[in-house]
Design a protein around this motif. Sequence first.
Motif, short mmCIF file in Angstrom:
data_model
loop_
_atom_site.label_atom_id
_atom_site.label_comp_id
_atom_site.label_asym_id
_atom_site.label_seq_id
_atom_site.Cartn_x
_atom_site.Cartn_y
_atom_site.Cartn_z
N ALA A 112 0.84 -1.21 0.00
CA ALA A 112 0.00 0.00 0.00
C ALA A 112 0.87 1.26 0.00
CB ALA A 112 -0.94 -0.01 1.20
N ALA A 113 1.95 1.23 0.77
CA ALA A 113 2.86 2.37 0.80
C ALA A 113 3.49 2.60 -0.58
CB ALA A 113 3.94 2.16 1.86
N LYS A 114 3.92 1.53 -1.22
CA LYS A 114 4.52 1.65 -2.55
C LYS A 114 3.50 2.14 -3.57
CE LYS A 114 8.23 -1.66 -1.88
NZ LYS A 114 8.82 -2.94 -2.27
N CYS A 115 2.27 1.67 -3.41
CA CYS A 115 1.18 2.11 -4.29
C CYS A 115 1.00 3.63 -4.18
CB CYS A 115 -0.10 1.38 -3.90
SG CYS A 115 -1.57 1.82 -4.86
N GLY A 165 2.11 7.41 -6.75
CA GLY A 165 1.21 8.47 -7.18
C GLY A 165 -0.21 8.00 -7.44
N THR A 166 -0.45 6.73 -7.21
CA THR A 166 -1.79 6.18 -7.38
C THR A 166 -2.70 6.78 -6.32
OG1 THR A 166 -0.84 4.12 -8.20
CG2 THR A 166 -3.13 4.03 -7.47
N ASP A 167 -3.94 7.01 -6.69
CA ASP A 167 -4.91 7.59 -5.77
C ASP A 167 -5.01 6.76 -4.49
OD1 ASP A 167 -8.12 7.68 -4.99
OD2 ASP A 167 -7.26 9.62 -5.56
#
Length: 81
Positions: free
Chosen positions: A42-45, A49-51
């Motif tokens: 989730a942190a990498k997501c 820059g993903t919403d």
Amino acid sequence: MKYFLTLILAACAFSAVAKDDPAQTKREIAQHRTIAAAHEAAAKCMESGTDEEVCNAALAKTCKGLAIGKFCGMKHTHEQQ
């Protein structure tokens, strides 16, 4: 607050059981690692820059049935800006 205290008491009860059951301890260790990996993803997501809503939805899907709460057993505060 009452829910939080209940959660803490439940965790303590599970810890007492785990001390007597090595297999349960191994399962709990594996669960913690899976939860940690889901949070890292989730942190990498979010880093990409993903919403945030998209990242949180992926986190919820990964953790379904594994952790308590829509944030996979972890919730933190956000600074007010």
